[in-house]
Design a protein around this motif. Structure first.
Motif, mmCIF file in Angstrom:
data_model
loop_
_atom_site.group_PDB
_atom_site.id
_atom_site.type_symbol
_atom_site.label_atom_id
_atom_site.label_comp_id
_atom_site.label_asym_id
_atom_site.label_seq_id
_atom_site.Cartn_x
_atom_site.Cartn_y
_atom_site.Cartn_z
ATOM 1 N N SER A 3 0.831 -1.165 0.115
ATOM 2 C CA SER A 3 0.026 0.066 0.036
ATOM 3 C C SER A 3 0.864 1.246 -0.143
ATOM 4 N N LEU A 4 0.266 2.053 -0.515
ATOM 5 C CA LEU A 4 1.062 3.416 -0.932
ATOM 6 C C LEU A 4 0.527 4.630 -0.235
ATOM 7 N N SER A 5 1.375 5.575 0.610
ATOM 8 C CA SER A 5 0.617 6.454 1.022
ATOM 9 C C SER A 5 1.242 7.916 0.789
ATOM 10 N N VAL A 6 0.846 8.728 -0.081
ATOM 11 C CA VAL A 6 1.536 10.100 -0.398
ATOM 12 C C VAL A 6 1.102 10.912 0.487
ATOM 13 N N HIS A 7 1.996 11.675 1.094
ATOM 14 C CA HIS A 7 2.124 12.841 2.106
ATOM 15 C C HIS A 7 2.813 14.023 1.225
ATOM 16 N N LEU A 11 6.825 9.829 0.424
ATOM 17 C CA LEU A 11 5.697 8.401 -0.066
ATOM 18 C C LEU A 11 6.330 7.519 0.628
ATOM 19 N N GLU A 12 5.229 6.811 1.318
ATOM 20 C CA GLU A 12 5.572 5.456 2.188
ATOM 21 C C GLU A 12 5.111 4.575 1.574
ATOM 22 N N HIS A 14 4.106 0.724 2.179
ATOM 23 C CA HIS A 14 3.885 -0.370 3.260
ATOM 24 C C HIS A 14 3.784 -1.723 2.720
ATOM 25 N N SER A 28 8.912 -0.632 6.339
ATOM 26 C CA SER A 28 8.450 0.083 5.151
ATOM 27 C C SER A 28 9.743 0.881 4.595
ATOM 28 N N SER A 102 1.110 -2.550 -9.021
ATOM 29 C CA SER A 102 0.265 -1.824 -8.189
ATOM 30 C C SER A 102 -0.890 -1.884 -9.189
ATOM 31 N N LEU A 108 -1.342 7.076 -8.209
ATOM 32 C CA LEU A 108 -0.166 7.352 -7.737
ATOM 33 C C LEU A 108 0.638 8.507 -8.284
ATOM 34 N N SER A 111 -1.191 11.817 -7.760
ATOM 35 C CA SER A 111 -1.126 12.356 -6.511
ATOM 36 C C SER A 111 0.262 12.898 -6.274
#
Length: 116
Positions: A3-7, A11-12, A14, A28, A102, A108, A111
């Motif tokens: 799973s990708l988290s864009v802040h 970019l994280e 996980h 991660s 993905s 992604l 974002s």
């Protein structure tokens, strides 16, 4: 799949428990947004592999997870079969490139675009 988290600043990535096990990685991957040089979508992630597997697992054309070392550094890979993947080129990070299968590659890229 990871799973990708864009802040706003990072970019994280996980990894699932299975991906961490196959890649022989505990934590991660966190990438600073300013260190992302380019992001593209590829239909065949296998052609992007370079170097040799250093840590991780591979079943050719089925699964690759882990660290690949090459002359200029190392890449992180987590790809499955011939599914679409995202290729993230980096500078000044632990990895020179991250290649991930993905389903949300287009989201992604959208974002990660910087506001005008």
């Amino acid at each position: 799949m990871a799973s990708l988290s864009v802040h706003s600043d990072r970019l994280e990535i996980h990894l699932t428990r299975a991906e961490r096990t196959l890649a022989l990685r505990r934590e991660s991957i966190v990438v600073q947004r300013e260190n992302i040089r380019s992001v593209i979508i590829t239909q065949d992630p296998w052609i992007w592999l370079r170097g040799i597997r250093a840590l991780g697992s591979i079943i050719p054309l089925v699964l690759a997870a882990g660290t690949w070392k090459f002359h200029g550094g190392k890449d992180f890979v987590s790809i499955k079969r011939h599914r679409p993947a995202v290729v993230i080129d980096l500078v000044d990070e632990e990895f020179a490139r991250v290649i991930l299968t993905s389903q949300h590659a287009a989201d992604l890229i959208d974002s990660l675009k910087l506001p005008a």
